[in-house]
Design a protein around this motif. Structure first.
Motif, short mmCIF file in Angstrom:
data_model
loop_
_atom_site.label_atom_id
_atom_site.label_comp_id
_atom_site.label_asym_id
_atom_site.label_seq_id
_atom_site.Cartn_x
_atom_site.Cartn_y
_atom_site.Cartn_z
N ALA B 7 7.18 -30.78 10.58
CA ALA B 7 6.05 -30.02 11.13
C ALA B 7 5.01 -29.68 10.06
N THR B 8 5.31 -29.96 8.81
CA THR B 8 4.31 -29.77 7.75
C THR B 8 3.07 -30.62 8.03
N CYS B 9 3.24 -31.67 8.81
CA CYS B 9 2.13 -32.57 9.16
C CYS B 9 1.20 -31.96 10.20
N VAL B 10 1.66 -30.93 10.90
CA VAL B 10 0.87 -30.37 12.01
C VAL B 10 -0.54 -30.00 11.54
N ASP B 11 -1.52 -30.47 12.26
CA ASP B 11 -2.95 -30.24 12.00
C ASP B 11 -3.43 -30.82 10.67
N VAL B 12 -2.60 -31.67 10.04
CA VAL B 12 -3.04 -32.38 8.83
C VAL B 12 -3.37 -33.83 9.21
N LYS B 13 -2.36 -34.54 9.74
CA LYS B 13 -2.55 -35.91 10.23
C LYS B 13 -3.33 -36.79 9.26
N ASP B 14 -2.92 -36.76 8.00
CA ASP B 14 -3.64 -37.54 6.98
C ASP B 14 -3.63 -39.04 7.24
N GLN B 15 -2.50 -39.55 7.71
CA GLN B 15 -2.34 -40.96 8.11
C GLN B 15 -2.22 -41.97 6.97
N SER B 16 -2.09 -41.50 5.73
CA SER B 16 -1.81 -42.45 4.65
C SER B 16 -0.52 -43.21 4.92
N CYS B 17 0.45 -42.51 5.51
CA CYS B 17 1.74 -43.14 5.80
C CYS B 17 1.57 -44.35 6.72
N ILE B 18 0.62 -44.25 7.63
CA ILE B 18 0.43 -45.34 8.59
C ILE B 18 0.00 -46.61 7.86
N GLU B 19 -0.81 -46.44 6.80
CA GLU B 19 -1.26 -47.61 6.04
C GLU B 19 -0.11 -48.26 5.28
N GLU B 20 0.92 -47.48 4.97
CA GLU B 20 2.03 -48.02 4.20
C GLU B 20 3.11 -48.65 5.07
N CYS B 21 3.27 -48.15 6.29
CA CYS B 21 4.42 -48.57 7.12
C CYS B 21 4.35 -50.05 7.44
N PRO B 22 5.35 -50.82 6.99
CA PRO B 22 5.29 -52.27 7.23
C PRO B 22 5.62 -52.68 8.65
N VAL B 23 6.15 -51.76 9.45
CA VAL B 23 6.47 -52.13 10.82
C VAL B 23 5.66 -51.33 11.84
N ASP B 24 4.66 -50.57 11.35
CA ASP B 24 3.72 -49.87 12.23
C ASP B 24 4.45 -48.95 13.22
N CYS B 25 5.47 -48.22 12.71
CA CYS B 25 6.28 -47.40 13.62
C CYS B 25 5.90 -45.92 13.57
N ILE B 26 4.75 -45.60 12.94
CA ILE B 26 4.30 -44.21 12.89
C ILE B 26 3.16 -44.03 13.90
N TYR B 27 3.35 -43.09 14.81
CA TYR B 27 2.42 -42.91 15.94
C TYR B 27 1.68 -41.58 15.80
N VAL B 28 0.45 -41.55 16.28
CA VAL B 28 -0.41 -40.39 16.12
C VAL B 28 -0.41 -39.56 17.39
N GLY B 29 0.14 -38.34 17.30
CA GLY B 29 0.10 -37.41 18.42
C GLY B 29 -1.13 -36.53 18.32
N GLY B 30 -1.19 -35.50 19.12
CA GLY B 30 -2.35 -34.61 19.12
C GLY B 30 -2.45 -33.80 17.85
N ARG B 31 -1.33 -33.26 17.37
CA ARG B 31 -1.36 -32.37 16.20
C ARG B 31 -0.63 -32.94 14.99
N LYS B 32 0.26 -33.89 15.19
CA LYS B 32 0.99 -34.46 14.05
C LYS B 32 1.32 -35.91 14.31
N LEU B 33 1.94 -36.53 13.32
CA LEU B 33 2.39 -37.91 13.46
C LEU B 33 3.90 -37.92 13.69
#
Lengths: 323, 116
Positions: B7-33
């Motif tokens: 929940a540390t991600c809540v209202d941050v949603k930086d999305q750097s992790c999405i650029e790194e994930c080789p299988v694109d398994c990180i999804y963007v919700g309303g307040r967090k990933l």
């Protein structure tokens, strides 16, 4: 023998194929050997390779390449194996480039699949109309306004490489911080490259070819239109197993189902490493090495039915000889 | 055990992790990933790039954050607000885009002041 995937298991398989006196080719979609180790963690220390209390990722890859080197494997790097055809006494593998490889046996050590550049969202229509995902040479960018998207090493290196060639270079990144090496980022900040951060590309425009890019500030949501005759998206890679599914392999949840000899459902095709699936599977390099030995030695009996599965002991080799 | 975004991600949603994930398994919700646990291959590429250190290997998750593991799973297994069916295994964030809603816990989540 053809090995599909130049990660640790594929490289170790190449050694074993050579040890058995087979000629071996190794195909991989990445430009360098090493698979996930090279792509994801070359500098990390690995602690669970038998006999190595610790080994740096890229050192392990270098050692595996050196271990196979006496047998002169043919490396087909930057090639994606996309199709399988059963011949009467061989398998014919076709690569995306059109190159074909005819092999008596194939061992698929494809890990998590082939690596593709991560697409720039909403920009599929612009590929070959000014949008590129890799920059093999800087020449075509002469006298153009170039927008580079991304914040990693590729984005920063390409922006710096394009700077002296292009009319202007702008780098758009979603954060203020860049993930590229510190030294490269220092060079970037001292260069004439315009940094637009934190921002995202939200649209591209142009008649036939791209003429402008719309960029939205992540914080203020304000949209700016930048002139651009070329866009380079360097957003990392994603892995895709669908090219192997297209062979007709039995793929379940991104993994290839194998039996205890590492044979797949296709004649002459075996698999090893992270990509295999069977009851009790443990996805570790150490397990993959064992599977590579099992796959290659069982495949050797498909190539020559008179051959034994057991390859003999490597300690029986005459020092300095290779087979 | 796969990686978990807390929940540390809540209202941050930086999305750097999405650029790194080789299988694109990180999804963007309303307040967090959220990480799809069945699609995550446990490679660990996302963890070091998170600017707020919200990502943990599931097996190294501090006890007080265990609820975040359930939450990552619930995001895909439960029917989210405004949807007819669970997300399940979409096969990549690029295929579905932003989900724009969250699990019930995250929708009502109040960030502790020390995490701001």
């Amino acid at each position: 023998m053809l090995i599909v995937g130049a990660g640790p298991c594929g490289l170790y398989g190449a050694y074993y194929a050579g040890f058995r006196g087979l000629t071996v080719a190794v195909v991989d979609s990445l430009p360098e050997a090493g698979g996930q180790i090279t792509a994801l963690y070359p500098e990390k220390m690995i602690f669970d390779i038998a006999g190595f209390p610790s080994v740096r990722g890229k050192d392990l890859v270098d050692n595996l390449v050196a271990q196979a080197a006496p047998f002169d494997p043919i490396y087909l790097l930057g090639e994606q194996a996309v199709a399988y055809e059963q011949l009467p006494d061989a398998a014919l593998i076709r690569c995306a480039s059109g190159q074909t490889v005819c092999a008596k046996a194939v061992v698929v050590t494809g890990g998590i699949g082939t690596f593709n550049p991560r697409p720039l969202p909403g920009a599929a229509d612009w590929v070959d109309r000014g949008l590129a995902y890799i920059v093999p040479t800087y020449g075509p960018y002469a006298d153009k306004d170039v927008v580079v998207v991304g914040g990693g090493d590729s984005a920063v290196d390409w922006a710096l490489g394009l700077e002296p060639v292009a009319r202007s270079v702008t780098i758009v990144h979603r954060r203020d911080d860049f993930r590229a090496h510190g030294h490269s980022v220092k060079l970037l900040r001292a260069s004439t490259v315009t940094l637009v951060t934190p921002a995202q590309v939200v649209g591209m425009d142009g008649a036939q070819h791209v003429e402008s890019v719309s960029v939205r500030d992540v914080k203020t949501k304000a949209v700016t239109v930048l002139p651009a005759q070329a866009v380079v998206a360097a957003l990392g890679f994603t892995a895709d197993i669908t090219p192997l599914e297209a062979w007709g392999l039995d793929v379940q949840d991104r993994h290839i189902v194998v039996d205890t000899s590492m044979a797949t459902n296709l004649p002459r095709v075996f698999a090893a490493g992270d990509i295999t699936e069977y009851p009790g599977k443990v996805r570790l390099i150490s397990v993959g090495f064992g599977e590579a030995a099992t796959a290659v030695n069982n495949a050797a009996t498909v190539i020559d039915p008179a051959a034994e599965v057991f390859p003999g002991h490597s300690t029986d080799q005459v020092a300095g000889s290779v087979a | 055990m796969t990686f978990v975004i807390t929940a540390t991600c809540v209202d941050v949603k930086d999305q750097s992790c999405i650029e790194e994930c080789p299988v694109d398994c990180i999804y963007v919700g309303g307040r967090k990933l959220y990480i799809q646990p069945a699609e995550c291959i446990d490679c660990g590429a996302c963890e070091p790039v998170c600017p707020v250190e919200a990502i943990y290997a599931g097996r190294q998750l501090p006890e007080d954050k265990a609820v975040d593991k359930d939450d990552n799973r619930a995001f895909f297994e439960e029917v989210l607000p405004g949807r007819d069916a669970p997300l399940g295994r979409p096969g990549g964030y690029a295929k579905v885009g932003e989900i724009e809603v969250d699990t019930a816990r995250i929708t009502d989540f109040v960030k502790p002041p020390d995490e701001d």
